[in-house]
Write a protein that holds these residues in place. Structure first.
Motif, PDB file in Angstrom:
ATOM      1  N   ASN A 521       0.840  -1.196   0.000  1.00  0.00           N
ATOM      2  CA  ASN A 521       0.000   0.000   0.000  1.00  0.00           C
ATOM      3  C   ASN A 521       0.875   1.246   0.000  1.00  0.00           C
ATOM      4  OD1 ASN A 521      -2.561   1.275   0.004  1.00  0.00           O
ATOM      5  ND2 ASN A 521      -2.337   1.735   2.192  1.00  0.00           N
ATOM      6  N   LYS A 522       2.022   1.161  -0.685  1.00  0.00           N
ATOM      7  CA  LYS A 522       2.936   2.293  -0.720  1.00  0.00           C
ATOM      8  C   LYS A 522       3.279   2.659  -2.156  1.00  0.00           C
ATOM      9  CE  LYS A 522       4.865   1.476   3.863  1.00  0.00           C
ATOM     10  NZ  LYS A 522       6.065   1.160   4.661  1.00  0.00           N
ATOM     11  N   LEU A 523       3.523   3.931  -2.359  1.00  0.00           N
ATOM     12  CA  LEU A 523       3.853   4.467  -3.674  1.00  0.00           C
ATOM     13  C   LEU A 523       5.370   4.621  -3.793  1.00  0.00           C
ATOM     14  CD1 LEU A 523       3.306   6.129  -6.321  1.00  0.00           C
ATOM     15  CD2 LEU A 523       3.009   8.119  -4.842  1.00  0.00           C
ATOM     16  N   TYR A 524       5.928   4.091  -4.871  1.00  0.00           N
ATOM     17  CA  TYR A 524       7.361   4.223  -5.133  1.00  0.00           C
ATOM     18  C   TYR A 524       7.561   5.088  -6.374  1.00  0.00           C
ATOM     19  CZ  TYR A 524       8.138   0.521  -1.722  1.00  0.00           C
ATOM     20  OH  TYR A 524       8.189  -0.211  -0.562  1.00  0.00           O
ATOM     21  N   VAL A 525       8.444   6.063  -6.268  1.00  0.00           N
ATOM     22  CA  VAL A 525       8.726   6.988  -7.373  1.00  0.00           C
ATOM     23  C   VAL A 525      10.204   6.879  -7.727  1.00  0.00           C
ATOM     24  CG1 VAL A 525       8.688   9.390  -8.128  1.00  0.00           C
ATOM     25  CG2 VAL A 525       6.877   8.536  -6.641  1.00  0.00           C
ATOM     26  N   THR A 526      10.476   6.744  -9.025  1.00  0.00           N
ATOM     27  CA  THR A 526      11.845   6.462  -9.477  1.00  0.00           C
ATOM     28  C   THR A 526      12.318   7.480 -10.503  1.00  0.00           C
ATOM     29  OG1 THR A 526      10.981   4.965 -11.183  1.00  0.00           O
ATOM     30  CG2 THR A 526      11.619   3.975  -9.084  1.00  0.00           C
ATOM     31  N   GLY A 527      13.554   7.950 -10.319  1.00  0.00           N
ATOM     32  CA  GLY A 527      14.270   8.736 -11.325  1.00  0.00           C
ATOM     33  C   GLY A 527      13.521   9.970 -11.800  1.00  0.00           C
ATOM     34  N   GLY A 528      13.625  10.231 -13.108  1.00  0.00           N
ATOM     35  CA  GLY A 528      13.003  11.393 -13.716  1.00  0.00           C
ATOM     36  C   GLY A 528      13.987  12.544 -13.884  1.00  0.00           C
ATOM     37  N   ARG A 529      13.428  13.711 -14.121  1.00  0.00           N
ATOM     38  CA  ARG A 529      14.225  14.934 -14.209  1.00  0.00           C
ATOM     39  C   ARG A 529      13.639  15.932 -13.214  1.00  0.00           C
ATOM     40  NH1 ARG A 529      15.662  16.349 -20.360  1.00  0.00           N
ATOM     41  NH2 ARG A 529      17.750  16.395 -19.486  1.00  0.00           N
ATOM     42  N   ARG A 530      14.494  16.763 -12.643  1.00  0.00           N
ATOM     43  CA  ARG A 530      14.000  17.719 -11.656  1.00  0.00           C
ATOM     44  C   ARG A 530      14.408  19.136 -12.035  1.00  0.00           C
ATOM     45  NH1 ARG A 530      17.046  19.458  -7.190  1.00  0.00           N
ATOM     46  NH2 ARG A 530      19.270  19.004  -7.351  1.00  0.00           N
ATOM     47  N   LEU A 531      13.531  20.058 -11.684  1.00  0.00           N
ATOM     48  CA  LEU A 531      13.807  21.476 -11.882  1.00  0.00           C
ATOM     49  C   LEU A 531      14.488  22.005 -10.636  1.00  0.00           C
ATOM     50  CD1 LEU A 531      10.522  22.726 -13.578  1.00  0.00           C
ATOM     51  CD2 LEU A 531      12.793  22.715 -14.582  1.00  0.00           C
ATOM     52  N   THR A 532      15.654  22.580 -10.796  1.00  0.00           N
ATOM     53  CA  THR A 532      16.397  23.123  -9.648  1.00  0.00           C
ATOM     54  C   THR A 532      15.882  24.522  -9.324  1.00  0.00           C
ATOM     55  OG1 THR A 532      18.107  24.077 -11.052  1.00  0.00           O
ATOM     56  CG2 THR A 532      18.422  21.801 -10.341  1.00  0.00           C
ATOM     57  N   ALA A 533      16.414  25.099  -8.239  1.00  0.00           N
ATOM     58  CA  ALA A 533      15.971  26.424  -7.798  1.00  0.00           C
ATOM     59  C   ALA A 533      16.219  27.490  -8.861  1.00  0.00           C
ATOM     60  CB  ALA A 533      16.688  26.789  -6.498  1.00  0.00           C
ATOM     61  N   ASP A 534      17.264  27.324  -9.659  1.00  0.00           N
ATOM     62  CA  ASP A 534      17.544  28.309 -10.713  1.00  0.00           C
ATOM     63  C   ASP A 534      16.925  27.901 -12.055  1.00  0.00           C
ATOM     64  OD1 ASP A 534      19.087  26.168 -11.361  1.00  0.00           O
ATOM     65  OD2 ASP A 534      21.005  27.262 -11.443  1.00  0.00           O
ATOM     66  N   CYS A 535      15.947  26.951 -11.979  1.00  0.00           N
ATOM     67  CA  CYS A 535      15.168  26.516 -13.152  1.00  0.00           C
ATOM     68  C   CYS A 535      15.989  25.763 -14.205  1.00  0.00           C
ATOM     69  CB  CYS A 535      14.444  27.695 -13.805  1.00  0.00           C
ATOM     70  SG  CYS A 535      13.085  28.298 -12.781  1.00  0.00           S
ATOM     71  N   SER A 536      17.127  25.224 -13.823  1.00  0.00           N
ATOM     72  CA  SER A 536      17.832  24.324 -14.736  1.00  0.00           C
ATOM     73  C   SER A 536      17.286  22.898 -14.508  1.00  0.00           C
ATOM     74  CB  SER A 536      19.337  24.366 -14.487  1.00  0.00           C
ATOM     75  OG  SER A 536      19.631  23.947 -13.162  1.00  0.00           O
ATOM     76  N   ILE A 537      17.565  22.037 -15.460  1.00  0.00           N
ATOM     77  CA  ILE A 537      17.025  20.678 -15.394  1.00  0.00           C
ATOM     78  C   ILE A 537      18.155  19.694 -15.124  1.00  0.00           C
ATOM     79  CG2 ILE A 537      15.871  18.849 -16.692  1.00  0.00           C
ATOM     80  CD1 ILE A 537      14.353  20.965 -18.211  1.00  0.00           C
ATOM     81  N   GLU A 538      17.945  18.826 -14.144  1.00  0.00           N
ATOM     82  CA  GLU A 538      18.934  17.800 -13.790  1.00  0.00           C
ATOM     83  C   GLU A 538      18.308  16.417 -13.892  1.00  0.00           C
ATOM     84  OE1 GLU A 538      21.734  20.096 -10.457  1.00  0.00           O
ATOM     85  OE2 GLU A 538      20.414  18.430  -9.863  1.00  0.00           O
ATOM     86  N   GLY A 557      17.106   5.268  -1.094  1.00  0.00           N
ATOM     87  CA  GLY A 557      18.447   5.142  -1.652  1.00  0.00           C
ATOM     88  C   GLY A 557      18.476   5.705  -3.060  1.00  0.00           C
ATOM     89  N   GLN A 558      19.304   5.125  -3.893  1.00  0.00           N
ATOM     90  CA  GLN A 558      19.481   5.615  -5.263  1.00  0.00           C
ATOM     91  C   GLN A 558      19.264   4.480  -6.265  1.00  0.00           C
ATOM     92  OE1 GLN A 558      21.023   9.032  -6.279  1.00  0.00           O
ATOM     93  NE2 GLN A 558      19.807   9.322  -4.437  1.00  0.00           N
ATOM     94  N   LEU A 559      18.830   4.844  -7.452  1.00  0.00           N
ATOM     95  CA  LEU A 559      18.818   3.894  -8.559  1.00  0.00           C
ATOM     96  C   LEU A 559      20.263   3.585  -8.949  1.00  0.00           C
ATOM     97  CD1 LEU A 559      16.046   5.427 -10.881  1.00  0.00           C
ATOM     98  CD2 LEU A 559      15.783   3.866  -8.942  1.00  0.00           C
ATOM     99  N   PRO A 560      20.502   2.511  -9.685  1.00  0.00           N
ATOM    100  CA  PRO A 560      21.884   2.212 -10.107  1.00  0.00           C
ATOM    101  C   PRO A 560      22.508   3.328 -10.947  1.00  0.00           C
ATOM    102  CG  PRO A 560      20.485   0.278 -10.370  1.00  0.00           C
ATOM    103  CD  PRO A 560      19.579   1.419 -10.019  1.00  0.00           C
ATOM    104  N   HIS A 561      21.678   4.168 -11.592  1.00  0.00           N
ATOM    105  CA  HIS A 561      22.177   5.298 -12.382  1.00  0.00           C
ATOM    106  C   HIS A 561      21.021   6.263 -12.604  1.00  0.00           C
ATOM    107  CE1 HIS A 561      20.057   3.117 -15.515  1.00  0.00           C
ATOM    108  NE2 HIS A 561      20.862   2.079 -15.325  1.00  0.00           N
ATOM    109  N   THR A 562      21.316   7.474 -13.085  1.00  0.00           N
ATOM    110  CA  THR A 562      20.235   8.403 -13.409  1.00  0.00           C
ATOM    111  C   THR A 562      19.388   7.801 -14.524  1.00  0.00           C
ATOM    112  OG1 THR A 562      21.546   9.615 -15.033  1.00  0.00           O
ATOM    113  CG2 THR A 562      21.618  10.398 -12.737  1.00  0.00           C
ATOM    114  N   LEU A 563      18.083   8.092 -14.465  1.00  0.00           N
ATOM    115  CA  LEU A 563      17.163   7.460 -15.409  1.00  0.00           C
ATOM    116  C   LEU A 563      15.897   8.299 -15.538  1.00  0.00           C
ATOM    117  CD1 LEU A 563      16.837   4.789 -17.088  1.00  0.00           C
ATOM    118  CD2 LEU A 563      15.563   3.885 -15.134  1.00  0.00           C
ATOM    119  N   PHE A 564      15.430   8.493 -16.769  1.00  0.00           N
ATOM    120  CA  PHE A 564      14.143   9.159 -16.980  1.00  0.00           C
ATOM    121  C   PHE A 564      13.503   8.637 -18.261  1.00  0.00           C
ATOM    122  CE2 PHE A 564      17.214  11.832 -19.130  1.00  0.00           C
ATOM    123  CZ  PHE A 564      16.563  12.290 -20.281  1.00  0.00           C
TER     124      PHE A 564
END
Length: 581
Positions: A521-538, A557-564
């Motif tokens: 009954n839990k939601l897992y969210v993985t990877g993606g891209r995020r908007l930083t405070a200065d609006c750049s994308i990581e 923890g972390q995924l084995p590598h960045t992924l989106f």
């Protein structure tokens, strides 16, 4: 160790008892001070009454009560072999017994009769070490004869854990109906329901005339909602023996209406059967398929994560490098639909379908979609897969939807969505498919909820100011549909009954192109891209878990590598078919 006290020293000679026994055994072997012979047939073993009486309640009662044997020079013990008697007496005087395949059963019987529980359990431990799928059912019978609960428990555990091998054995066909029913109905049975069905049919056909009357009762031990629909329709419903039984036919027809039809018509007489949980051997695993990893390289990787061990492992790679394909799980398999083929020169948009079997640990080519598409969405309902929208071969925005019937292995066109959108959040609840938001061809957010009634093949739409999500997933979490981010931190829980949204705890980052799935009954969210405070994308390798009971987030923890732009799925299967593949 000696102990000092205020009035002196307590001396402890830890070798004294064993030395005493050794001396007594020497006296016994020399027939010095022996006062009784215990006999098995003509075989006589001289002993000391006091030693036997001190070692066992059986001999204490015999020699310290008014039984006739208490004064006899020779005592006949029936039901014990001479070798077993010799070994038991040696055990009494030395605390040692050599247990081997040739003597374990008579020794165990003697230990049980003469009441030497530790020797009895040592024999049980030896037999437990010899357990295998080929002998575990016979061991269960033996344990019942000997009233040995430890052996019975371990033998049953092997029988349940190694069910596919045990099901193929001759011993299974010799079980009585109550034993088989208890076995097939056990929640701990480790195997697929198709194997349960095949085992019971083999048992019935082994003595057809005597056993066919038990068919319907045994059929109810099969958890039909976890049967592959194609197996149900082609092997179960078409079985001549089941067709010859009106009761079985009625049962299967109720199952077909309740479990396998697209509408799920009610079957009140059988409803409780459809709510049996999967057997405990089934586990939910988190699967990541494809996407773009480090340096934006489109990957063929397929990763499996176990919430029980916290470990990642690689499965067989995708057959092709696919950009913005979609993926779903259905019937313990992974389906990857469409996408744009990368590395083939022209990057054509694909209508191919690839299917990964966890059981076989390999990919195969499935029936292709009717339309080539990428950046589309897909979801499942019962034995159907829906492929929705996306971009076509000419980069046109598709409003079309098609449905795959896994029973008949065909794709068919369904009603098109009212408004064509890209990257909406998609989920199915109570016969309805929901599309939240998305973007139009000009990349403007679309503030709509589009709802498709599955059994009626009709759409309707609702405008709402609450949705403004793009490139974010939706999941079914309990009775709520949860829209997870999409260029935002917001988590919105939607109640289809009241048509209302509730805000949940925000994610830490503004995320898009991420994956989400539910385990337990839990939601897992993985990877993606995020908007930083200065609006750049990581690019992100984050791995987070949301608990709706506490409305809190916890990093995993972390995924084995960045992924989106990957698929994030839950696959339910027997661990031996995944973790050891």
């Amino acid at each position: 160790m000696d102990e000092e006290s205020s009035d002196g020293l307590l001396f402890k000679d830890h070798n004294f008892c064993s030395d005493l026994l050794r001396q007594l055994n020497g006296l016994r072997q020399s027939r010095i001070l022996t006062d009784v012979c215990v006999c098995a047939g003509s075989w006589e073993v001289p002993c000391h009454r006091n030693v036997l009486a001190s070692s066992s309640p059986y001999f204490r009662a015999m020699f310290c009560s008014n039984f006739r044997e208490s004064g006899e020079a020779k005592v006949q013990l029936k039901g014990i072999t001479s070798l077993a008697l010799e070994q038991v007496v040696a055990y009494v005087y030395t605390g040692e017994a050599h247990i081997a395949a040739g003597n374990v059963l008579p020794l165990m019987e003697a230990a049980s009769m003469l009441q030497y529980p530790r020797l009895f359990e040592a024999c049980s431990s030896y037999l437990q070490d010899q357990l295998a799928p080929s002998n575990c059912l016979a061991m269960i019978r033996l344990s019942e004869v000997l009233s040995c609960e430890s052996l019975k428990r371990k033998a049953r555990e092997v029988a349940l854990t190694c069910f596919p091998e045990v099901a193929a054995s001759a011993d299974l066909k010799e079980l009585c109906v109550l034993e088989l029913r208890d076995y097939l109905g056990d929640d701990g049975l480790c195997g697929e329901e198709e194997k349960v069905f095949e085992a019971l049919m083999a048992w019935v056909r082994h003595d057809l005339q005597a056993r066919k009357c038990y068919l319907k009762d045994l059929l109810q031990q099969v958890r039909l909602q976890y049967i592959h629909p194609a197996f149900f329709h082609h092997f179960m419903a078409g079985d001549t023996l089941l067709q010859s039984s009106p009761a079985c036919q009625a049962f299967l027809e109720a199952a077909r209406r309740q479990v396998f039809s697209v509408c799920g018509a009610s079957a009140p007489d059988c409803r409780p059967l459809w709510h049996v949980p999967p057997r405990s051997s089934y586990q939910d695993f988190l699967i990541l398929v494809g996407g773009r990893k480090d340096s934006q390289q489109t990957t063929r990787d397929v990763l499996l994560y176990s919430t029980q061990t916290g470990e990642w492992q690689s499965l067989a790679q995708l057959p092709a490098r696919l950009y913005k394909a979609s993926a779903v799980t259905l019937h313990r398999s992974i389906y990857v639909l469409g996408g744009m083929s990368v590395g083939t020169g022209r990057c054509p948009v694909s209508h191919s379908v690839y299917i990964f079997s966890m059981k076989l640990s390999e990919w195969r080519v499935g029936e292709p979609m009717l339309a080539a598409r990428y950046s589309h969405r897909s979801t499942t309902h019962k034995n159907f897969i829906f492929a929705i929208g996306g971009l076509g071969a000419g980069q046109e925005l598709l409003g079309s939807m098609e449905r795959y019937d896994s029973v008949h292995n065909i794709w068919e066109s369904m009603a098109s969505m009212p408004v064509g959108v890209l990257h909406p959040a998609v989920a199915v609840k109570d016969q309805r498919l929901y599309l939240f938001g998305g973007e139009d061809i000009m990349q403007n957010p679309v503030r709509l909820i589009q709802v498709y009634h599955i059994s009626r093949n009709t759409w309707f739409q609702m405008e709402t100011r609450m949705v403004k999500n793009v490139c974010g997933p939706a999941v079914l979490l309990g009775e709520w549909i949860v829209v997870v981010g999409g260029y935002t931190r917001r988590i919105l829980a939607y109640d289809p009954q009241s048509n209302k949204f509730v805000k949940c705890a925000d994610m830490k980052d503004r995320r898009m192109h991420h994956g989400a799935t539910v385990i337990g009954n839990k939601l897992y969210v993985t990877g993606g891209r995020r908007l930083t405070a200065d609006c750049s994308i990581e690019d992100s390798a984050s791995f987070d878990c949301y608990d709706p009971e506490t409305d809190t987030w916890m990093p995993q923890g972390q995924l084995p590598h960045t992924l989106f732009d990957h698929a994030c799925l839950t696959l339910q299967c027997v661990p031996s078919m995944s973790a050891h593949s």
